[in-house]
Design a protein around this motif. Structure first.
Motif, short mmCIF file in Angstrom:
data_model
loop_
_atom_site.label_atom_id
_atom_site.label_comp_id
_atom_site.label_asym_id
_atom_site.label_seq_id
_atom_site.Cartn_x
_atom_site.Cartn_y
_atom_site.Cartn_z
N TYR A 42 0.83 -1.21 0.00
CA TYR A 42 0.00 0.00 0.00
C TYR A 42 0.86 1.26 0.00
N GLU A 80 -3.19 3.82 -3.41
CA GLU A 80 -3.44 2.59 -4.17
C GLU A 80 -2.59 1.43 -3.64
N HIS A 183 -7.53 -3.08 -2.19
CA HIS A 183 -7.74 -1.79 -1.53
C HIS A 183 -7.30 -1.92 -0.09
#
Ligand SMILES: [Ca+2]
Ligand SMILES: [Ca+2]
Length: 206
Positions: A42, A80, A183
């Motif tokens: 991430y 993202e 996510h």
């Protein structure tokens, strides 16, 4: 102009630095059935990061030397994730993968390190320790589970060889859970909603 003490300004600036993750972090770990292995990375920083130079290192069974998987040199946007999976994983997981590599074949007792140019920026497990079959804590263990990084984790675990308690920074989901892949939720703040961003600082001084 409103009065703002130097200390107040420094506090605001410090708040800015604290508001995002300090570097990439490992946001999810999939130790599933068969070859269902994946790692999600991430970007919680305020900058687009090119993954060139980043690697996932696998330290198997207490080894102190690793096999390094270079990440594709693609840009990872702010907020993202990038998903690295085993190429023999099930289609559902492969469909969520950005890159596959056959060396991503850990099985619960292998430490993983996210490194940049060889310098650790985050880790999972404890390098140098063979825990048997897995690391465990009250909530579960690191085999046959999907582990999601807790939202409050805003910096990587760069000490790769100290005690690893997976409950501290990870939440546990059942084997072959892939619904969180693609996510990541964190509460580290972001540039847009950070009250100490430059925009609001300028507004404060106006
Ligand atoms: Ca550690
Ligand atoms: Ca995720």
């Amino acid at each position: 102009m409103k009065s703002l003490t130097v200390i107040g300004l420094l506090t605001l600036l410090a708040g800015t630095a604290f508001a995002q993750t300090s570097d990439l972090i490992i946001s999810e770990y999939v130790e599933g059935s068969g070859d269902n292995k994946a790692v999600e990375i991430y970007n919680g920083t305020e900058d687009v990061i090119n993954l060139g130079g980043y690697t996932i290192e696998r330290y198997s069974n207490g080894a102190v030397t690793s096999i390094a998987i270079p990440l594709d040199a693609v840009d990872l946007d702010v907020g993202e994730v990038f998903v690295l999976a085993n190429p023999l994983a099930t289609g559902v997981l492969l469909a969520l993968a950005d890159q596959t590599n056959g060396n991503l074949n850990f099985n619960g007792d292998d430490a993983l390190v996210l490194a940049f140019n060889g310098i650790p920026v985050d880790s999972f497990g404890r390098v140098g320790e063979d825990p048997g079959s897995y690391w465990s804590c009250d909530d579960g263990n690191t085999v046959n589970h999907t582990l999601v990084r807790r939202p409050g984790v805003c910096s990587g675990d760069t000490v790769i060889d100290d005690l690893f308690d997976p409950c501290v920074e990870w939440s546990f989901q059942p084997v072959d859970t892939f619904t969180g892949i693609g996510h990541h939720n964190e509460d580290c703040g972001s540039v847009a909603d950070d009250a100490s961003s430059w925009g609001s600082l300028k507004a404060t001084f106006r």
